[in-house]
Write an enzyme that holds these catalytic residues in place. Structure first.
Site, PDB file in Angstrom:
ATOM      1  N   ASP A 283       2.884  -6.317   3.014  1.00  0.00           N
ATOM      2  CA  ASP A 283       2.003  -5.308   2.431  1.00  0.00           C
ATOM      3  C   ASP A 283       1.337  -4.573   3.591  1.00  0.00           C
ATOM      4  OD1 ASP A 283       0.108  -3.810   1.148  1.00  0.00           O
ATOM      5  OD2 ASP A 283      -0.885  -5.479   0.139  1.00  0.00           O
ATOM      6  N   ASP A 429      -2.834   0.475 -13.978  1.00  0.00           N
ATOM      7  CA  ASP A 429      -2.944  -0.348 -12.777  1.00  0.00           C
ATOM      8  C   ASP A 429      -3.863  -1.543 -13.066  1.00  0.00           C
ATOM      9  OD1 ASP A 429      -2.930  -1.151 -10.000  1.00  0.00           O
ATOM     10  OD2 ASP A 429      -2.488   0.916  -9.462  1.00  0.00           O
ATOM     11  N   ASP A 542       3.698  -5.378  -8.630  1.00  0.00           N
ATOM     12  CA  ASP A 542       3.245  -4.972  -7.304  1.00  0.00           C
ATOM     13  C   ASP A 542       2.930  -6.240  -6.498  1.00  0.00           C
ATOM     14  OD1 ASP A 542       2.491  -3.297  -5.257  1.00  0.00           O
ATOM     15  OD2 ASP A 542       0.749  -2.453  -6.288  1.00  0.00           O
ATOM     16  N   ARG A 602       7.775  -3.831  -5.859  1.00  0.00           N
ATOM     17  CA  ARG A 602       7.579  -3.283  -4.509  1.00  0.00           C
ATOM     18  C   ARG A 602       8.393  -4.037  -3.469  1.00  0.00           C
ATOM     19  NH1 ARG A 602       1.583  -2.463  -2.060  1.00  0.00           N
ATOM     20  NH2 ARG A 602       1.724  -4.717  -1.707  1.00  0.00           N
ATOM     21  N   ASP A 618       2.955   2.428  -0.633  1.00  0.00           N
ATOM     22  CA  ASP A 618       1.702   3.186  -0.573  1.00  0.00           C
ATOM     23  C   ASP A 618       1.777   4.268   0.497  1.00  0.00           C
ATOM     24  OD1 ASP A 618       0.823   1.527  -2.562  1.00  0.00           O
ATOM     25  OD2 ASP A 618      -0.315   0.218  -1.232  1.00  0.00           O
ATOM     26  N   HIS A 676       1.779   8.974  -8.631  1.00  0.00           N
ATOM     27  CA  HIS A 676       0.835   7.857  -8.561  1.00  0.00           C
ATOM     28  C   HIS A 676      -0.197   8.170  -7.494  1.00  0.00           C
ATOM     29  CE1 HIS A 676      -0.737   3.898  -9.095  1.00  0.00           C
ATOM     30  NE2 HIS A 676      -0.413   3.485  -7.883  1.00  0.00           N
TER      31      HIS A 676
END
EC number: 3.2.1.207
Length: 944
Positions: A283, A429, A542, A602, A618, A676
């Site tokens: 991440d 979300d 996610d 993801r 992201d 998004h």
């Protein structure tokens, strides 16, 4: 009540602020990624050890006396001439022009991890036979194809040939390194120094060394071999150093691709002297562009291409992996018996690839092509093809973190209708759940989720809700209590439940490597267990790297314990695939196996294409992030993950109107199309822009929806054959060297060429139109251009440069409605773009758009359209399929046609009938109106 609501709102804002502050501390939030939070190769002890070994003669020797040839494989022992530790090499010839190489310790102290659940089946064998032998080599012939393998004993090396042409060599640079398991050295002490302290590596053969010269040198344990520290995190290594590495030499290859995910160009770069490409699912907050840092997913597949050949290397290992790429010039001649097999002399360019993984065995598939289409099929035969998605998921998705409540969701839904904008899905979300307890709804903001879902269903729209794989540690939360009681969480090294910090605060991490856990998770998506859910609710996974805010590199400790006694270091890169798998299984099971799931994830690995869609993570509202989405999705498509997209508008920051417009235009021509945005950004409903921008976005959405029959057909072809949907130009034009490094334009199938506008204030773009003797038609103006050429195309803000290749037929829906489900029975218009020879062909796939009936009951249509000799013919491309549909052919638009005297329709059992038509001599476009024939029938149209 108003005061209570205000207090609750303040608490929510305070909690959100606390999380952001925490993230700032843990992740070092700045305007870009804090690289110090993520390892370099020098800071990864095994990478440092592996990379310290320089090319030279390998210390490994194949013991030919141990060679055994069975019906399925050949095995031979490899002896390290310093340590005397024996490895076992297993070679398999596979059908469809593939070879498998596995290397493991002959007598390991503890079994090494072998990656399960990625291969769809054991690949069928093409038997090997010994066709030659001398004191230092064995020649093997494969039962399929003109392939031979030369096994050289000392130093150990494999050379794979097609007839007399060398395709690739294994361990030609002597970089095979297999850290055997050993007992800890008492003299070492309880701890090793931290990584990167400058200690000298163990002695290994260097350039010019002979294996025998290294004998007698003491084997040493490197710093970081038994324990290492990164920042404040300590990684115990109870089993010691276990890394593996191997090199592959690819003569004649200068262009290599694949090994996603990286925010970098399509063509892989030389890494010598810099950082290797890293594969370690992470991440990464506000990731940087154009570097080899690890991102959210990992697919350890590399493709090599030249004008005459394509090859693939699939390194099946789920541990942290680094890949070094170097460019060399290699002689075409080899020592010993090899000279008998090679043609020519002199030198040829060569790419060398070095794989280095922290644990596991060496398990590698060599995909021998010879064409890139063959390589795609070979890889698909191993790991499966892209799942055929439900039709709605190919429409437009509207998302942000977060829509506040049910009223907000319904207001967004209404906004699309009021402004005549199509939309299929609205997303929720993490704030929709009760205290971020997944599988729940916040009772104050979403008190009646099923009613909300029914309202959306009445509009034929769907909802996607996030379900992340970290579970709030909260006694009384049913999900947590059951997982703890069943012992299904990942464990620490001392056997207690592993807890990390994520969105809910303290969180447990389900052990998705455990089949029992995956079955439990899948069952949670039943309508009874997931309260408030409905058939039009789908799922977003996610944070499935997994993301652990207070963990090393924002992920899990490597010595955490998984099912079967494996450490997290063994399974890290496959964890996200298992989350994706279990969720997709759950959505399938809730309908009794009838309905196709839609799940976005993801993190991913080889084989994730079987379970749904992925996205590029992201990103940021900047022009360079718009640009980079093209090579990122192209790279994913090359390794099977065709259902890819990027957050339209950028996740972080607020895009200027021009950037947002350009992103919609690009997103409309990428497989997954979702807007998004971050919690702190402004609202981005298209209708909130000035009317001139809103109108352009409406046009982009209209183009997407008009092409849905084409998109759906491309997905079926990808599902059936394993070929990518969004393709680099070189895939279609493998001999055109100009295309090999192009990554700012791409093909959709073999029919449409797209060159998005990705520069601020652009007044034109340089478009390369490939293909000797081919023509390309601008889909808006129908202007014809000849290939190959580089064309300067003036653009305005409303321009989306898209061209249809002459020789193709593209089906469209011409009535854009509020959602794809509202359009699914609409008539089809065929756009026939003629080649210079006056020919064209294309396909159309149709089924019910949402069930597995196409597979279980053969309820589908695959129609083939062929234009030749002034006749357009429709026939079945797959007679096994059958599907009743009201869809009919409304128009046929023939681009590049002259004016006929008459147009005649012929159908079986009916007399000829004349069709009305209109011809535009300036554009050479012929429009045939209302043939009125069912799309499932056989027919022909003749231009006379």
């Amino acid at each position: 009540m108003a005061e209570v609501a205000a207090v609750a709102a303040r608490r929510r804002r305070s909690w959100a602020s606390l999380v952001l502050v925490f993230l700032g501390v843990c992740l070092g939030i700045t305007l870009a990624v804090d690289r110090s939070n993520f390892k370099t190769c020098e800071e990864s002890s095994f990478c440092k050890r592996q990379r310290s070994i320089r090319p030279g003669l390998s210390p490994y020797r194949a013991l030919l006396d141990s060679l055994q040839l069975g019906p399925d494989s050949l095995t031979v022992h490899l002896n390290h001439e310093v340590t005397k530790v024996l490895l076992v090499l297993e070679l398999q010839g596979l059908q469809k022009n593939m070879t498998r190489i596995r290397i493991d310790e002959l007598e390991p102290r503890r079994p090494r991890y072998r990656v399960p659940d990625v291969l769809v089946a054991d690949p069928p064998i093409a038997r090997l036979s010994v066709s030659g032998r001398d004191d230092n080599s064995v020649e093997l012939t494969m039962a399929e194809g003109p392939y031979k393998i030369i096994l050289t004993a000392r130093p150990f090396r494999l050379d794979l040939l097609e007839d007399r042409s060398l395709l690739l060599s294994v361990n030609a640079r002597g970089l095979l390194e297999f850290e055997h398991q050993r007992a800890p050295r008492v003299s070492q002490g309880s701890k090793d120094p931290a990584e990167g302290d400058g200690a000298q590596p163990e002695e290994t053969p260097r350039d010019g060394d002979k294996p025998e010269e290294t004998q007698g040198k003491a084997e040493k344990d490197e710093p970081g071999a038994w324990e290492e520290t990164f920042k404040t995190h300590s990684d115990s290594k109870p089993y010691g150093p276990m890394s593996v590495g191997l090199d592959f030499s690819l003569p004649g290859m200068e262009h290599v691709y694949g090994i996603p995910e990286h925010a970098d160009n399509l063509r892989l770069k030389v890494t010598e002297g810099g950082e290797p490409y890293r594969l370690y699912n992470l991440d990464v907050f506000q990731y940087e562009l154009y570097n080899p840092m690890a991102l959210y997913g990992s697919v350890p597949v590399l493709l090599a291409h030249n004008p005459h050949r394509d090859l693939g290397i699939f390194w099946l290992n789920a541990a942290e992996t680094w890949v070094d790429i170097s460019s060399n010039t290699a002689g075409k001649t080899l020592f010993g018996k090899m000279m008998d097999y090679l043609q020519g002399s002199g030198e040829t360019p060569q790419t060398d690839v070095r794989w280095m993984s922290e644990t596991g065995i060496i398990d590698v598939f060599l995909l021998l092509g010879p064409s890139i289409s063959d390589v795609f099929r070979q890889y698909a035969s191993l790991t499966g093809t892209q799942a055929l998605p439900p039709l709605f998921s190919l429409g437009y998705h509207q998302s942000r973190w977060n829509y506040r409540d049910e009223a907000d969701v319904l207001e967004v839904d209404q906004g699309f209708d009021e402004h005549n904008l199509p939309c299929d899905v609205i997303w929720l979300d993490i704030e929709h759940a009760d205290g971020k307890r997944y599988f729940t709804w916040d009772p104050s903001r979403f008190p009646q989720p099923r009613t909300m879902l029914e309202r959306l269903a009445s509009k034929r729209r769907k909802l996607v809700a996030i379900v992340d794989p970290h579970i709030k540690v909260d006694s009384g939360y049913r999900v947590h209590d059951e997982l703890r009681n069943l012992g299904l969480y990942v464990k620490t090294r001392d056997g207690s439940d592993y807890e990390g910090w994520c969105w809910p605060g303290s969180a447990g991490y389900p052990d998705f490597t455990n089949p029992t856990m995956r079955a439990w998770w899948a069952n949670m998506f039943s309508y009874d267990n997931y309260e408030g859910s409905a058939p039009n609710l789908f799922v977003w996974n996610d944070m499935n790297e997994p993301s652990v805010f207070n963990g090393p590199e924002v992920t899990m400790l490597k010595d955490a314990q998984h099912y079967g006694g494996w450490e997290h270091r063994d399974v890290h890169n496959i964890y996200g695939l298992y989350v994706h798998m279990a969720t997709a299984d759950g959505l399938r099971q809730r309908s009794g196996g009838m309905e196709r799931p839609f799940v976005l994830a993801r993190a991913f690995f080889a084989g994730s294409q079987r379970f749904g869609a992925v996205w590029t993570g992201d990103n940021t509202a900047e022009w360079d992030h718009l640009k980079i989405s093209i090579p990122m999705c192209l790279s994913l498509g090359l390794v099977g993950l065709s259902f890819c997209g990027a957050d339209v508008g950028g996740f972080f920051k607020n895009p200027e109107p021009e950037l947002l417009v350009r992103w919609y235009q690009m997103g409309a021509y990428q497989p997954f199309f979702r807007a998004h945005a971050h919690l702190d950004t402004g609202r981005r409903g298209p209708w909130l822009l000035p009317s001139q921008h809103n109108d352009i976005i409406r046009d982009a959405l209209g183009q997407r929806y008009s092409l849905l029959p084409f998109w759906y057909t491309l997905f079926y072809q990808a599902h059936r054959e394993g070929i990518p949907i969004m393709r680099p130009l070189w895939v279609q034009y493998p001999q055109d060297v100009t295309t090999f490094s192009i990554d700012d334009q791409y093909l959709l199938g073999d029919a449409l060429l797209v060159h998005p506008v990705s520069d601020s204030g652009a007044h034109g773009v340089q478009v390369y139109l490939p293909g000797q003797g081919e023509v390309w038609y601008d889909i808006q103006s129908y202007q014809k251009h000849h290939g190959p050429q580089t064309l300067y195309l003036p653009v305005t803000l409303s321009s989306i440069p898209v061209f249809q290749r002459g020789g193709t037929i593209v089906p469209r829906w011409m009535r854009v409605r509020r959602s794809s489900e509202c359009m699914k029975d609409d008539p089809i218009t065929l756009f026939v773009a003629l080649s210079p020879q006056g020919t064209a062909e294309g396909e159309l796939f149709l089924d019910d758009g949402h069930t597995f009936n196409y597979e279980t009951r053969q309820e589908f249509l695959l129609r083939r359209f062929l234009f030749s000799g002034n006749t357009l013919v429709s026939s079945s491309a797959d007679p096994e399929g059958h599907f009743e549909t009201p869809i009919w052919i409304e128009r046929v638009v023939i681009i590049g046609a002259g004016k006929p005297a008459a147009v005649v329709l012929q159908t079986k059992g009916s007399p000829e009938s004349r069709l009305s038509f209109q011809h535009d001599p300036e554009t050479s476009v012929l429009v045939l109106r209302k043939p009125g024939i069912n799309v499932a029938s056989d027919w022909s149209i003749h231009l006379r």
